[in-house]
Design an enzyme around this catalytic site. Structure first.
Site: not given
Ligand code: NAD
Length: 633
Positions: A123, A144, A156, A194
């Site tokens: 993000s 994204h 995106e 954002n």
């Molecule tokens: P989350 O914490 O729900 O999930 C992250 C997952 O990644 C976990 O299950 C963790 O075990 C795993 N993980 C961590 N390190 C790892 C590695 N080295 N190899 C494999 N797995 C690994 O996070 P999320 O909210 O799903 O966000 C994930 C990404 O998406 C981030 O970059 C975030 O910025 C982006 N994002 C999030 C949102 C949102 O609203 N949550 C929206 C758009 C983008």
């Protein structure tokens, strides 16, 4: 460009909120999807959760049982990164940590075939920073998705400096084939949504911090008058103040702590107090308490005034007035009602902008000491048109107008800095955050001169750094003013730039201090400087002399912009607050007076939107010019 074929397997790394959603989208589009998560069992659990979501969709009749089964059979949890070999596209959705993502992409590069496209769902991190160390950064791009990925249509597609154009286009085609609406964005802080959305929250928090208007009233005006689906505080409570603050902070930091993006103190306090919003039961609002009612004027009866007007009463556009006796209604242009009323006997009552085609509510403001009957007459008129009326204090830019003007300005800046096209900015904001219209479209519709006018008024009343009008917005304002190609203005600004460049080329002192001319036009200059470790004294505070030098440089640039050699003949400086190592200081100089051979220039030096020094310089022209001009060549 064709989308990635359905027969090509897709890998998803990270099986959290986003990874699970993205895996579901790719499987629903017909791909075999391999899900990997570093936490043992997390990938299988995510797939199980997808099965349950699919089952619920079947129960509700939104999906056929066979379709759900098909999708389910295409989802596989895998144990190691190596299991992703053979995937044509891998989408990373692991924690938002640059080092973790870099290490992961290095691993993916080793595992995946040379033609595989590697995408990140980050993000806020730079695609270039994630891909920078790879042997083939050209195949890395941002993809994204928005949360919840299976529901929200926007994606995106983010192109880094090294991303191959063909890779970005392949992702655009693939997102489209997956039923999403992609927009193309450059890898700049916050991408489109954002970044452009910051003022929606930022202006609301500023209003609340002013103590002059309450949260429920701000929310009600933006919903019922602005046509936004949720007010900024309701939305921030839903998103979580921790998440929202993290985005605000990362965009602000990435822009060198530009005051436009400065996070609110109140937002920081909410997070520090654990008032994160709905997830903790308390944020701006408390879940267990009734929602406060917005400020609403009581019905005014018994006034049957006759109103006459020009331009046709319509609070969704500027350019009309309505009068009755000593009362005149106008749409806000950013200035206060007191400024509009001036010393006259009557009262100008300002009407806040509305965007909804049939708004339920409208905000108004009158000068503080306006006769009560004048305000009542305005209320009665608007109630007669079916509006609930909120009588606001005499705030510059009121509530909806300042929000829309700053959003439109942010959209214009994103377009001007090459982040995305105007069309893509508007699509992103409508689909990513549900805005009723695209903010660029608002600027076009309301007139960029109105947008720039509101910002100028806010700059004068509140904070020149935060509300500064970018050169691109100023150009649009001029065009909207009916001076599209005013060659005189353009020539003056070109000459100002050439004169400034010529002067700067010889200014070794300013250059040695690391100063940069950020903006220059006739009689105006913005010069920045970052405080280095060698610029601070024994108290860790930037030497006042260096702050003076910065202000003096901006002063010199601004008063030399007419291409006449000009020297300072006097200056007064007032220091208001200290600057420290690492601060980005911005000196904004405006010529306030020029006659014959003398001029006066006011300079303000800002740090994070806070004025730390004020400077007034007097100048005198001496013979000669700086840049060759037409007369000399
Ligand atoms: P989350 O914490 O729900 O999930 C992250 C997952 O990644 C976990 O299950 C963790 O075990 C795993 N993980 C961590 N390190 C790892 C590695 N080295 N190899 C494999 N797995 C690994 O996070 P999320 O909210 O799903 O966000 C994930 C990404 O998406 C981030 O970059 C975030 O910025 C982006 N994002 C999030 C949102 C949102 O609203 N949550 C929206 C758009 C983008």
């Amino acid at each position: 460009m064709d989308a990635i074929a359905r027969s090509v397997p897709v890998g998803v790394v990270g099986a959290g909120t986003m990874g699970a959603g993205i895996a579901q989208v790719a499987a629903a589009a017909g791909h075999e999807v391999r899900v990997y998560d570093a936490a043992g069992g997390a990938a299988a659990a995510a797939i199980e959760a997808i099965f349950q979501r699919l089952a619920r969709a079947v129960d509700k009749g939104r999906l056929l049982a066979e379709e759900a089964e098909d999708v389910a059979t295409r989802l596989h949890a895998v144990e190691t990164l190596e299991d992703l070999a053979g995937c044509g596209l891998v989408i990373e959705a692991v924690v938002e940590d640059l080092e973790v993502k870099r290490a992961l992409f290095a691993g993916l590069e080793a595992v995946c075939g040379p033609d595989a496209v590697l995408a990140t769902n980050t993000s806020s991190l730079s695609v270039d920073a994630i891909a920078g160390e790879l042997a083939h950064p050209g195949r890395v791009a941002g993809l994204h998705f928005f949360n919840p990925a299976p529901v929200l249509p926007l994606v995106e597609v983010v192109r880094g400096a090294h991303t191959d154009a063909a890779v970005a286009e392949l992702l655009v085609a693939t997102a489209t084939a997956w039923g999403k609406t992609p927009v193309r964005a450059a890898s700049t802080p916050g991408f489109v949504v954002n970044r452009v959305a910051r003022p929606f929250y930022g202006e609301a928090f500023r209003l609340l911090e002013s103590g002059r208007v309450d949260a429920a009233t701000v929310d009600a005006l933006l919903r019922e008058s602005g046509g936004f689906r949720m007010g900024p505080f309701e939305l921030a409570d839903l998103i979580g103040h921790d998440v929202n603050l993290a985005v605000s902070r990362s965009v602000w930091e990435a822009f060198g702590r530009d005051p436009r993006f400065m996070p609110s103190v109140l937002q920081e306090r909410l997070v520090a107090d654990g008032r994160l919003g709905r997830k903790t039961g308390r944020g701006i609002y408390a879940d267990d308490e009734p929602r406060p009612a917005p400020a609403t004027a009581d019905p005014v009866t018994g006034t049957a005034a006759i109103w006459t007007g020009t331009g046709g009463f319509d609070p969704s556009v500027p350019g009309w007035t309505m009068s009755s006796g000593d009362v005149e209604l106008r749409l806000t242009d950013g200035r206060t009602a007191a400024q509009h009323t001036g010393g006259g006997p009557g009262t100008v009552v300002l009407v806040d902008l509305t965007l909804d085609r049939s708004p339920a509510r409208v905000g108004i403001a009158a000068p503080e000491h306006a006769p009560k009957e004048h305000v009542e007459a305005a209320v009665a008129f608007l109630q007669g048109h079916g509006f609930a009326v909120t009588v606001l204090p005499d705030l510059p830019g009121l509530v909806v107008a300042r929000t829309v003007a700053t959003l439109a300005a942010a959209a214009a800046d994103a377009v001007d800095s090459g982040v995305a096209t105007a069309e893509d900015v508007d699509t992103a904001m409508r689909l990513g955050v549900n805005y009723p219209r695209g903010p660029y479209d608002w600027g076009d519709r309301l007139g960029w001169n109105w947008v720039a006018g509101v910002l100028d008024a806010l700059a004068a009343a509140e904070d020149p750094g935060r509300y500064r009008v970018s050169p691109g917005l100023r150009r649009r304002a001029r065009e909207a003013d009916g001076r599209p190609d005013d060659p005189e203005v353009r020539e003056r600004d070109d000459l100002a730039r050439r004169a400034a460049d010529a002067m700067w080329a010889d200014d070794a002192a300013s250059q040695a201090l690391g100063m940069t001319i950020e903006q220059v036009s006739a009689g105006h200059a913005v010069v920045t400087m970052r405080v280095r470790p060698d610029m601070v004294n024994g108290h860790g505070i930037c030497h006042g002399g260096l702050v003076f030098t910065l202000a003096d440089s901006a002063f010199a640039v601004a008063c030399n912009t007419h291409n006449r050699r000009t020297v300072a003949v006097g200056a007064d400086v007032t220091f208001l607050a200290p600057a420290r190592e690492g601060d980005l200081l911005r000196a904004v100089a405006h010529e306030r007076y020029r006659s014959g051979r003398t001029g006066i220039c006011d300079v303000a030096v800002y740090r994070d939107g806070v004025t730390i020094a004020e400077f007034r310089g007097r100048s005198r022209e001496i013979p000669g010019t700086l840049a060759p001009d037409e007369e000399e060549t």
